[in-house]
Motif scaffolding. Structure first.
Motif, mmCIF file in Angstrom:
data_model
loop_
_atom_site.group_PDB
_atom_site.id
_atom_site.type_symbol
_atom_site.label_atom_id
_atom_site.label_comp_id
_atom_site.label_asym_id
_atom_site.label_seq_id
_atom_site.Cartn_x
_atom_site.Cartn_y
_atom_site.Cartn_z
ATOM 1 N N UNK A 24 16.853 -2.770 -3.963
ATOM 2 C CA UNK A 24 17.593 -1.635 -3.410
ATOM 3 C C UNK A 24 17.028 -0.320 -3.885
ATOM 4 N N UNK A 25 16.654 -0.278 -5.178
ATOM 5 C CA UNK A 25 16.037 0.934 -5.729
ATOM 6 C C UNK A 25 14.699 1.214 -5.057
ATOM 7 N N UNK A 26 13.905 0.166 -4.856
ATOM 8 C CA UNK A 26 12.593 0.326 -4.222
ATOM 9 C C UNK A 26 12.732 0.799 -2.787
ATOM 10 N N UNK A 27 13.627 0.156 -2.051
ATOM 11 C CA UNK A 27 13.813 0.508 -0.642
ATOM 12 C C UNK A 27 14.327 1.938 -0.507
ATOM 13 N N UNK A 28 15.322 2.286 -1.345
ATOM 14 C CA UNK A 28 15.870 3.651 -1.275
ATOM 15 C C UNK A 28 14.829 4.672 -1.726
ATOM 16 N N UNK A 29 14.144 4.364 -2.848
ATOM 17 C CA UNK A 29 13.155 5.306 -3.363
ATOM 18 C C UNK A 29 11.993 5.514 -2.412
ATOM 19 N N UNK A 30 11.546 4.434 -1.764
ATOM 20 C CA UNK A 30 10.411 4.542 -0.846
ATOM 21 C C UNK A 30 10.740 5.422 0.351
ATOM 22 N N UNK A 31 12.027 5.563 0.668
ATOM 23 C CA UNK A 31 12.437 6.375 1.803
ATOM 24 C C UNK A 31 12.888 7.777 1.412
ATOM 25 N N UNK A 32 13.281 7.946 0.155
ATOM 26 C CA UNK A 32 13.739 9.256 -0.302
ATOM 27 C C UNK A 32 12.657 10.029 -1.049
ATOM 28 N N UNK A 33 11.627 9.302 -1.534
ATOM 29 C CA UNK A 33 10.568 9.923 -2.322
ATOM 30 C C UNK A 33 9.216 9.703 -1.654
ATOM 31 N N UNK A 34 8.242 10.495 -2.049
ATOM 32 C CA UNK A 34 6.904 10.436 -1.455
ATOM 33 C C UNK A 34 5.948 9.674 -2.374
ATOM 34 N N UNK A 35 4.781 9.243 -1.842
ATOM 35 C CA UNK A 35 3.776 8.644 -2.732
ATOM 36 C C UNK A 35 3.384 9.547 -3.893
ATOM 37 N N UNK A 36 3.361 10.861 -3.649
ATOM 38 C CA UNK A 36 3.034 11.793 -4.735
ATOM 39 C C UNK A 36 4.098 11.758 -5.829
ATOM 40 N N UNK A 299 2.605 -14.687 -0.853
ATOM 41 C CA UNK A 299 2.593 -13.223 -0.837
ATOM 42 C C UNK A 299 1.314 -12.703 -0.203
ATOM 43 N N UNK A 300 0.175 -13.313 -0.521
ATOM 44 C CA UNK A 300 -1.096 -12.887 0.074
ATOM 45 C C UNK A 300 -1.081 -13.100 1.585
ATOM 46 N N UNK A 301 -0.495 -14.204 2.044
ATOM 47 C CA UNK A 301 -0.492 -14.512 3.469
ATOM 48 C C UNK A 301 0.490 -13.636 4.248
ATOM 49 N N UNK A 302 1.557 -13.204 3.601
ATOM 50 C CA UNK A 302 2.602 -12.421 4.286
ATOM 51 C C UNK A 302 2.673 -10.986 3.761
ATOM 52 N N UNK A 303 1.554 -10.472 3.271
ATOM 53 C CA UNK A 303 1.558 -9.150 2.638
ATOM 54 C C UNK A 303 2.039 -8.052 3.587
ATOM 55 N N UNK A 304 1.566 -8.052 4.815
ATOM 56 C CA UNK A 304 1.898 -6.951 5.730
ATOM 57 C C UNK A 304 3.392 -6.893 6.051
ATOM 58 N N UNK A 305 4.025 -7.984 6.491
ATOM 59 C CA UNK A 305 5.454 -7.870 6.784
ATOM 60 C C UNK A 305 6.304 -7.623 5.551
ATOM 61 N N UNK A 306 5.925 -8.175 4.405
ATOM 62 C CA UNK A 306 6.716 -7.964 3.198
ATOM 63 C C UNK A 306 6.685 -6.498 2.791
ATOM 64 N N UNK A 311 9.056 -1.471 1.822
ATOM 65 C CA UNK A 311 8.677 -0.075 1.581
ATOM 66 C C UNK A 311 8.748 0.813 2.813
ATOM 67 N N UNK A 312 8.646 0.218 3.993
ATOM 68 C CA UNK A 312 8.646 1.030 5.202
ATOM 69 C C UNK A 312 7.250 1.215 5.770
ATOM 70 N N UNK A 313 7.156 1.761 6.989
ATOM 71 C CA UNK A 313 5.858 1.856 7.671
ATOM 72 C C UNK A 313 4.903 2.878 7.072
ATOM 73 N N UNK A 314 5.411 3.807 6.240
ATOM 74 C CA UNK A 314 4.538 4.861 5.711
ATOM 75 C C UNK A 314 3.629 4.373 4.590
ATOM 76 N N UNK A 315 3.771 3.099 4.190
ATOM 77 C CA UNK A 315 2.966 2.546 3.107
ATOM 78 C C UNK A 315 1.941 1.554 3.645
ATOM 79 N N UNK A 316 1.327 1.882 4.776
ATOM 80 C CA UNK A 316 0.410 0.972 5.444
ATOM 81 C C UNK A 316 -0.867 0.676 4.687
#
Length: 480
Positions: A24-36, A299-306, A311-316
């Protein structure tokens, strides 16, 4: 239910609750905060981790492994922890502004200042935590740690929503440390431990010196790459690598982290009673090969959907990093057993020697790869992880009289489970046209097929984990 199984149950409940909250922290943080934002915080916390290993000084572990626990030892551990923690916090406070200038980002210094305050709280939770671990009271440990994680999640969401950016993570970490300190002392009041004393300082310093030296080497391995990348490539690549590492550590958090708190107290008690550690080690190797290796392959086989789901689409840019790092980390399945085994055997010095053999070459390789980009850094895992696993197993193997053939025999049933898991994922992907980018429903289908294939592989190989799964299912069924 045995004490060990009860302790494991509560430890896993704590870890899984923490994982849910952490996601939950990761999902919320990835959407509220930037990579920087993540990059600035990652650099700041990496600096603090380098100092924090000095602050800990192995005091809690020393109390756990003692054959008999006296009040003088507890008071001495608390006093030494206070002195070292205060010194470390002072060093960080003085270095905060120069660090911000060095990285060209004042936020790094601000993060370091807040996290330095958290170091001052830690000694006040060490006695209570060590005594709870020694008593195998993992129900109370679980309650406090879950409350701490939940408080951190709430703090990050609130502060990030207010626009505090990377400082939201720093203040949330301080809030979590405060909750832990109060909670552990309420769960196991030992206020008598806060009376200063140095009666047992020699034993603590002797054990702590080796434990801390090992911790320093390992923390340098964990944090120096981020500091190097931050200096060479900037904050954004640090954030990308940090998210990739977080995804790759999910299997460890799901599996090994639930075992970590229990393994050392259990092995220490087993050794105090004169039992051989050979059989527990081989059983641990067998179980970890059956869960860690399949998890990393999946995890290696399903890396993209996971990555997209979490994290959302901005972490491509993260999935390729995850795929490479997960394949390298397959070899780390025996790693978590090394430290508790050597401590239980009374070979704390070997933990340092093993780290000094494997970690410097790994850091050198990362430093050479950094100027060539973030993918080159990720690819070093394909070399460094097998090297570290080989060295760690070599030290344990010699101390308990094992052969490589015996270790391989313990691990091979888990490899059959891996083949079953991979076959399940490939079956779903073949139906979908061998696409790697799956939607949420397709990912769930692939994970279900992976789980069924994994169970089939374990059953075919006669793995002992099948018996544990049946027993757990029976207890859940009776409870339901």
């Amino acid at each position: 239910m045995t004490t060990l199984r009860r302790s494991l149950m509560f430890s896993f409940l704590e870890r899984y609750a923490g994982i849910v909250i952490g996601l939950g922290t990761t999902i919320a943080g990835a959407r509220l905060l930037t990579p920087a934002d993540f990059g600035v915080f990652a650099v700041g916390i990496s600096v603090v981790m380098l100092i924090d290993v000095l602050r800990d000084f192995g005091a809690g572990t020393y109390l756990v492994q003692l054959e008999t626990l006296e009040r003088d030892a507890v008071r001495s551990a608390f006093t030494i922890s206070c002195v070292i923690s205060g010194s470390c916090a002072a060093v960080l406070g003085l270095a905060a502004i120069p660090l911000g200038r060095f990285y060209g980002e004042p936020g790094v210094g601000h993060v370091v200042l807040v996290l330095a305050v958290a170091l001052l709280l830690n000694p006040f939770s060490t006695p209570a935590t060590a005594m709870l671990r020694r008593k195998m009271a993992f129900d109370r440990l679980a309650l406090v740690n879950v409350a701490s994680s939940l408080g951190q999640l709430i703090a990050i969401i609130l502060l990030a929503s207010l626009g505090l950016g990377y400082m939201a993570m720093a203040w949330a970490s301080l809030a979590a440390a405060l909750i832990r300190t109060i909670g552990f002392n309420l769960a196991n009041p030992v206020f008598w431990a806060f009376r200063p004393g140095l009666a047992e300082w020699r034993g603590i310093l002797s054990f702590g010196a080796w434990s801390t030296a090992t911790g320093i080497v390992n923390v340098i391995h964990d944090t120096l790459p981020q500091l190097i990348i931050g200096r060479v490539l900037g904050a954004v690549p640090v954030g990308l690598l940090g998210r990739a590492q977080m995804i790759c550590q999910l299997p460890d958090k799901l599996i090994a982290s639930g075992l970590h708190p229990v393994v050392l107290p259990a092995l220490a008690e087993h050794a105090r009673q004169g039992g051989s550690l050979k059989e527990p080690y081989l059983l641990g190797i067998s179980y970890m090969a059956a869960v860690h290796i399949p998890a990393m392959v999946g995890l290696a086989m399903l890396a993209e959907p996971i990555v997209r789901i979490l994290l959302g689409p901005q972490w491509g840019e993260v999935p390729p990093l995850v795929r490479v790092m997960a394949l390298g980390m397959i070899w780390l399945f025996p790693a978590f057993l090394t430290y508790p085994m050597l401590v239980a055997l009374g070979r704390i010095r070997d933990t340092l020697i093993a780290s000094l053999i494997s970690i410097p070459p790994s850091l050198l390789l990362i430093a050479v790869a950094a100027p060539h980009g973030i993918m080159a850094v990720a690819a070093t895992t394909l070399i460094t992880a097998p090297l570290q696993a080989y060295v760690a197993v070599s030290f344990v193997r010699r101390r308990i009289g094992l052969t490589w053939a015996g270790i391989g025999q313990a691990a091979w049933p888990g490899c059959v489970g891996t083949l079953g898991l991979a076959s399940g994922i490939l079956a779903v992907m073949s139906i979908l046209g061998f696409r790697t980018m799956l939607n949420f429903g397709e990912t769930l289908a692939a994970m279900l097929a992976a789980g069924l294939g994994w169970l089939a592989g374990l059953w075919l190989s006669g793995h002992p984990l099948i018996g544990e799964i049946r027993g757990l299912w029976g207890r859940v069924w009776r409870w339901a």
